[in-house]
Scaffold this active site. Sequence first.
Site, PDB file in Angstrom:
ATOM      1  N   ASP A   2       0.829  -1.210   0.000  1.00  0.00           N
ATOM      2  CA  ASP A   2       0.000   0.000   0.000  1.00  0.00           C
ATOM      3  C   ASP A   2       0.862   1.258   0.000  1.00  0.00           C
ATOM      4  OD1 ASP A   2       0.807  -0.812   2.577  1.00  0.00           O
ATOM      5  OD2 ASP A   2      -0.714   0.419   3.541  1.00  0.00           O
TER       6      ASP A   2
ATOM      7  N   GLU B 176      -0.706  -1.969   5.186  1.00  0.00           N
ATOM      8  CA  GLU B 176       0.160  -1.927   6.362  1.00  0.00           C
ATOM      9  C   GLU B 176       0.083  -0.579   7.060  1.00  0.00           C
ATOM     10  OE1 GLU B 176       3.312  -0.795   8.844  1.00  0.00           O
ATOM     11  OE2 GLU B 176       3.240  -0.013   6.793  1.00  0.00           O
TER      12      GLU B 176
END
Length: 395
Positions: free
Chosen positions: A83, A141
């Site tokens: 991400d 995350e």
Amino acid sequence: MTTLKATLQKKIDDKTPKMIEMRRYLHQHPELSFEEEKTSQFIVDFYKGKDCDVKTNVGGYGVVVTIDSGKPGKTIALRADFDALPITEETGLEFASKNPGCMHACGHDAHTSYMLTLADTLLEIKDQLVGKVVILHQPAEETPPGGAIAMIKDGCLEGVDNVLGVHLWSPIDTGDIHYCLGATMAGRSSFKVKFKGKGGHGAVPHEANDTIVAASHFVVAAQTIVSRRVSPFEMATLTIGNFDGRGSFNVIKDSVFIEGDVRSMDPSTRELVAKEFKSILDGIAAMFRIEYELFYEHDYPVLMSDEALTSSVIHSIETAGIENLNEISLAQANPASEDFAYYSEVVPSSYIFVGAKPASGEFFPHHHPKFDINEDAMGIAAKAIGTATLDYLLG
């Protein structure tokens, strides 16, 4: 074994141009936590036609790839996150983000690219392995509750004996690796407090219950939790990052909002800070005759690197003869937080930092709009984790 390690490293070298190409493509097309649909599809597409099992939509956009040698043995999982962050990029790179307000400012594009390269290499030598390698391509995350915990609930660690993880780290010289034994990254809690009093005119402050004064006292008093309640032999931080008391110059506000976070390296310290935080709030409320609303949540736990596993991983890397690998150092724990910690709560795990300081020597910290890495670090990470994986399975 030595020949197989050399083969793995040579294959990674041969794939380096493609690895860089993938990293730059992903850097141009970042997606925020829990929104990584296209990135997830990019990963799935990479494995099409390859001799492995691919599970999609694991805990959201997670992808779990199993490389099965067909021979009995241990199972090791390798994790990489994918991400990005809500940051407007200012690097000036030719391959800068094309998505306004979204940027790979923490290196997850490089994590994904090195892991795809390593997985492809392990697939090519699969017939020489035993056991299984599970690749955990993890979303989200950066944003609690994080992607790891959802992937674990969806079964990504079933049958897994250990997990290895890497973070490319821009403050560390490229060619160096840092590791910890035990506590590796801090556990984190977040809080929001709304102070509610009685507003009034600045000319008659005695008729009001001033929330700005109350909140200001709390900001100062809360710092005594770390300085006077936490042992000096333990690590803790308490940061108030937002104080919203905006209003008119001659009006006493009836409410003020603050928020921030707490970090620690020990679960008992985490609980102590939470208890003292509430105690001080109660005292402030009584002193200034106000009320408060509190949101206080523990999110990512302390990331623990198993000592035996980490020592074995580091020995593998030290003896692998990896080109451009300079120094491997035992380091202090990192006060940042990482949801890899959830894996380490389930099975013994190890997490290391691979230096990625740009060749110029100038670096910007992670989560900075000018953040960048030295792309040579991706090859070092792939070789380091690759050779550790070989030793783990075949040693």
